[in-house]
Design an enzyme around this catalytic site. Structure first.
Site, PDB file in Angstrom:
ATOM      1  N   HIS A 102       0.864  -1.190   0.000  1.00 23.52           N
ATOM      2  CA  HIS A 102       0.000   0.000   0.000  1.00 23.52           C
ATOM      3  C   HIS A 102       0.901   1.241   0.000  1.00 23.52           C
ATOM      4  O   HIS A 102       1.962   1.240   0.621  1.00 23.52           O
ATOM      5  CB  HIS A 102      -0.912  -0.011   1.234  1.00 23.52           C
ATOM      6  CG  HIS A 102      -1.933   1.083   1.185  1.00 23.52           C
ATOM      7  ND1 HIS A 102      -1.640   2.377   1.560  1.00 23.52           N
ATOM      8  CD2 HIS A 102      -3.222   1.088   0.769  1.00 23.52           C
ATOM      9  CE1 HIS A 102      -2.711   3.127   1.377  1.00 23.52           C
ATOM     10  NE2 HIS A 102      -3.692   2.368   0.903  1.00 23.52           N
ATOM     11  N   GLU A 124      -3.862   2.450  -7.212  1.00 21.25           N
ATOM     12  CA  GLU A 124      -4.230   3.561  -6.330  1.00 21.25           C
ATOM     13  C   GLU A 124      -3.277   4.729  -6.563  1.00 21.25           C
ATOM     14  O   GLU A 124      -2.189   4.774  -5.971  1.00 21.25           O
ATOM     15  CB  GLU A 124      -4.120   3.120  -4.870  1.00 21.25           C
ATOM     16  CG  GLU A 124      -5.038   1.984  -4.503  1.00 21.25           C
ATOM     17  CD  GLU A 124      -5.350   1.999  -3.020  1.00 21.25           C
ATOM     18  OE1 GLU A 124      -6.511   2.186  -2.677  1.00 21.25           O
ATOM     19  OE2 GLU A 124      -4.426   1.865  -2.204  1.00 21.25           O
TER      20      GLU A 124
HETATM   21  P1  PGA Z   1      -9.290   6.621   0.459  1.00 18.55           P
HETATM   22  O1  PGA Z   1      -8.135   5.516   0.667  1.00 18.55           O
HETATM   23  O2  PGA Z   1     -10.508   5.906  -0.071  1.00 18.55           O
HETATM   24  O3  PGA Z   1      -9.520   7.214   1.828  1.00 18.55           O
HETATM   25  O4  PGA Z   1      -8.773   7.623  -0.521  1.00 18.55           O
HETATM   26  C1  PGA Z   1      -7.960   4.482  -0.247  1.00 18.55           C
HETATM   27  C2  PGA Z   1      -6.819   3.584   0.187  1.00 18.55           C
HETATM   28  O5  PGA Z   1      -5.810   4.073   0.699  1.00 18.55           O
HETATM   29  O6  PGA Z   1      -6.887   2.347   0.027  1.00 18.55           O
END
Ligand code: PGA
Length: 251
Positions: free
Chosen positions: A94, A166
């Site tokens: 992540h 992401e």
């Molecule tokens: P968020 O986070 O939906 O608060 O932007 C997503 C994540 O970090 O998986």
């Protein structure tokens, strides 16, 4: 057809009591919808065991894992420890772990390998930061994260994996990537895997988008061809909001 998969990543939020009361409501909701969608929650390490007992209809996912089986790694949790409490999925790489805890594509590769060879499923997270995005380097960064993070894995393992795209500039910022940008990047990820392994393998991989996903925008992602699910941070913390988000997808 790839089944849709929505995961809530709680990060460092919720104590055990809060997590349990969420999970009771969420499990009842999940049991009604499990045939049409896969659901999961990634709570803190402390909440994994209590939630594993409550969740019969959704996945409990570790937010991190160490690639060694045991040893002198203070503060770390191993794969056998997770398996003992019935956990078979973990987030890997992540962006917050890459940013604050120095995770690299190489350590992610070791984690992906260790998880898969132990019959567990990684959700491997990739994404570029704002500077890289503005410099037009998104494709190069993602290609490197995919090639290095997935190097030397078995094709039969790759097809079981989940990849989460992401973009760091959209995480927790409220600035979600448009569905067009997200789909373009998820298509690129699938294509990169096809080149590394095969088109057949790439077509089986579940690819999620993550970054400021909300009930209002979730459907724009899931209507695309290459986005099979979403990884949700902030909007997964309140059970009513998270259920509302999932209902938007299945209604
Ligand atoms: P968020 O986070 O939906 O608060 O932007 C997503 C994540 O970090 O998986």
């Amino acid at each position: 057809m790839r089944k849709r998969f929505i995961v809530g990543n709680w990060k460092m939020n919720k104590n055990i009591a809060e997590a349990e009361s969420f999970a009771k409501v969420f499990d009842a909701f999940s049991s009604k919808n499990k045939d049409i969608i896969d659901l999961g929650i990634a709570p803190s390490f402390l909440c994994l065991a209590p939630l594993a007992k409550i969740s019969n209809n959704f996945k409990i996912i570790a937010q991190n894992v160490h690639y060694e089986e045991k040893g002198a790694y203070t503060g770390e949790i191993s794969i056998p420890m997770l398996k003992e409490i019935g956990i078979d999925m973990a987030l890997v790489g992540h962006s917050e772990r890459r940013m604050y805890f120095s995770e690299t594509n190489q350590t992610c590769n070791k984690k992906n390998k260790a998880l898969l060879s132990n019959g567990m499923i990684p959700i491997y997270c990739v994404g570029e930061n704002l500077e890289q995005y503005n410099r037009g380097e998104s494709f190069d960064i993602i290609k490197k994260q995919i090639e290095e993070g997935l190097s030397n894995l078995l094709a039969t393992d790759i097809e079981k994996m989940v990849i989460a795209y992401e973009p760091i500039w959209s995480i927790g910022t409220g600035i979600n990537a448009s569905a067009e940008i997200a789909e373009k990047m998820c298509f690129f990820i699938r294509n990169t895997i096809a080149k590394m392994y095969s088109e057949e393998v790439a077509q089986k991989v579940i690819i999620q988008y993550g970054g400021s996903v909300k009930p209002e925008n979730v459907n724009s992602y899931l209507k695309t061809q290459n986005i099979d699910g979403v990884l949700v941070g902030g909007a997964s913390l309140d059970v009513t909001t998270f259920i509302n988000l999932i209902e938007k997808v299945i209604e």
